[in-house]
Design a protein around this motif. Structure first.
Motif, short mmCIF file in Angstrom:
data_model
loop_
_atom_site.label_atom_id
_atom_site.label_comp_id
_atom_site.label_asym_id
_atom_site.label_seq_id
_atom_site.Cartn_x
_atom_site.Cartn_y
_atom_site.Cartn_z
N ASP A 111 -17.66 -0.39 6.65
CA ASP A 111 -17.73 -0.09 8.08
C ASP A 111 -17.38 1.37 8.33
OD1 ASP A 111 -18.42 -2.70 8.71
OD2 ASP A 111 -16.34 -3.32 9.05
N LEU A 112 -17.97 1.93 9.38
CA LEU A 112 -17.60 3.28 9.78
C LEU A 112 -16.12 3.32 10.12
CD1 LEU A 112 -20.61 4.13 12.15
CD2 LEU A 112 -20.39 4.63 9.70
N ASP A 113 -15.47 4.44 9.85
CA ASP A 113 -14.04 4.54 10.18
C ASP A 113 -13.86 4.88 11.66
OD1 ASP A 113 -14.55 7.26 10.44
OD2 ASP A 113 -13.28 7.87 8.77
N ILE A 119 -18.32 5.78 4.96
CA ILE A 119 -17.18 5.76 4.05
C ILE A 119 -17.57 5.50 2.60
CG2 ILE A 119 -15.03 4.55 3.49
CD1 ILE A 119 -14.91 6.44 5.89
N GLN A 120 -18.39 4.48 2.36
CA GLN A 120 -18.73 4.14 0.97
C GLN A 120 -19.89 3.17 0.94
OE1 GLN A 120 -15.51 3.66 -1.95
NE2 GLN A 120 -16.37 1.67 -2.50
N ALA A 121 -20.72 3.29 -0.09
CA ALA A 121 -21.81 2.35 -0.31
C ALA A 121 -21.73 1.85 -1.75
CB ALA A 121 -23.16 3.02 -0.06
N THR A 167 -33.17 1.05 -2.30
CA THR A 167 -32.97 -0.24 -1.63
C THR A 167 -33.68 -0.35 -0.28
OG1 THR A 167 -30.95 0.43 -0.44
CG2 THR A 167 -30.66 -0.44 -2.68
N GLY A 168 -34.31 0.71 0.18
CA GLY A 168 -35.04 0.64 1.44
C GLY A 168 -34.19 0.81 2.69
N GLN A 169 -32.90 1.12 2.53
CA GLN A 169 -32.05 1.38 3.69
C GLN A 169 -32.41 2.74 4.27
OE1 GLN A 169 -29.47 -0.36 5.31
NE2 GLN A 169 -30.20 -2.14 4.17
N ASN A 170 -32.61 2.80 5.60
CA ASN A 170 -33.07 4.04 6.19
C ASN A 170 -32.16 4.49 7.33
OD1 ASN A 170 -34.89 6.19 6.17
ND2 ASN A 170 -36.10 5.31 7.83
N ASN A 171 -32.40 4.00 8.56
CA ASN A 171 -31.59 4.41 9.71
C ASN A 171 -30.35 3.53 9.86
OD1 ASN A 171 -32.81 6.73 11.20
ND2 ASN A 171 -34.63 5.42 11.06
N ASN A 172 -29.58 3.44 8.82
CA ASN A 172 -28.33 2.68 8.82
C ASN A 172 -27.18 3.68 8.91
OD1 ASN A 172 -26.05 1.18 8.29
ND2 ASN A 172 -26.83 0.25 6.41
N PRO A 173 -26.45 3.72 10.03
CA PRO A 173 -25.36 4.70 10.18
C PRO A 173 -24.32 4.62 9.08
CG PRO A 173 -25.83 3.62 12.28
CD PRO A 173 -26.60 2.88 11.23
N LYS A 174 -24.13 3.43 8.50
CA LYS A 174 -23.14 3.26 7.44
C LYS A 174 -23.62 3.89 6.12
CE LYS A 174 -21.52 -1.14 9.37
NZ LYS A 174 -21.34 -2.60 9.09
#
Length: 270
Positions: A111-113, A119-121, A167-174
């Protein structure tokens, strides 16, 4: 070396002048020349000592090790010519439990802080997670997003922690941070390409992957990013196909970045 030679030559001029005692006009010129050589050479030696000595703070000449072991150490490092350095001798530090492949491929984002920072993936990558659709334009602005054009293009990229091709993640703020153009490409991209190549060549295998932006205090722009990967066979055994643990500084040549808010100043001394 040259500065020391100037000092020696100056001393020789002075010594010879006082020993031989030439005519007054020549004497003055030789003394002046000798003193000039000593002063110029001495100044050069002093400056060289200052530049090569250890200093503290944000000076880019700060002496630092090429390897370190803890994320808390990484936050305190300052860039010193090499944009990428090895962490823990380039050896990943995943635990045995973190290398478990029994549940198949997955990806998770912290989660965003409280400052809305990524923070981390983490992921257990496989070819099955790789997207086939064309990537859509990015519109999410990460923290510290104060982009501007500099020589050669834009200063910042919206940098994916886990690259879209994996993985195809694009407009994900995290999964997005404010990264310099050079951080994103070529530095992060070269590792992502190595991972993608391995997965395509070994469609039944996995790569345990972690990407962590490293912030200093409450700054909105990361000082750098730690990337760690370990390739695994389909039964979870490391095979050394891909294995790295690196830290990449979030810097751009010729630009001084204010990491507290992402503003910047073009400065050819950086």
């Amino acid at each position: 070396m040259y500065m020391l030679l100037l000092v020696v030559l100056g001393a020789i001029f002075l010594f010879t002048t006082f020993m031989v005692k030439p005519k007054r006009r020549i004497h003055r010129r030789l003394v002046s020349l000798g003193l000039l050589l000593v002063v110029v050479g001495g100044s050069g030696i002093y400056e060289s000592y200052q530049n090569n000595g250890q200093v503290t703070g944000d000076n880019p000449r700060q002496s630092e090790k090429t390897t370190t072991s803890a994320s808390s150490d990484l936050a305190n490092l300052n860039y010193q010519n090499n944009q990428e350095i090895e962490v823990n001798n380039n050896t990943p530090t995943f635990t045995k439990a973190e290398l478990n492949v029994s549940d198949g491929p997955w990806q998770r984002f912290a989660d965003l802080d409280n400052l809305n920072r990524a923070i981390q993936a983490d992921a257990l990558l496989s070819k099955s997670l790789m997207p086939t659709a064309k990537r859509e334009p990015l519109y999410v602005n990460p923290t510290g997003w104060h982009n501007k054009r500099i020589k050669g293009g834009w200063l910042y990229n919206r940098s994916h922690l886990i690259g879209y091709q994996l993985t195809g993640q694009n407009n994900n703020p995290k999964n997005l941070m404010t990264g310099t153009r050079s951080l994103n490409s070529p530095e992060m991209l070269k590792h992502e390409n190595d991972i993608a190549y391995y997965l395509k060549q070994n469609p039944n295998n996995y790569i345990r992957y972690r990407v962590k932006p490293i912030y200093r205090g409450n700054e909105l722009v990361a000082r750098g990013v730690q990337m760690m990967a370990e390739s695994l066979t389909n039964n979870g055994q490391p095979d050394n196909g891909v294995s790295f643990n690196v830290y990449i500084f979030n810097v751009e040549k010729g630009v001084k970045i204010n990491y507290s808010d992402g503003t910047s100043l073009v400065n050819n001394n950086y």
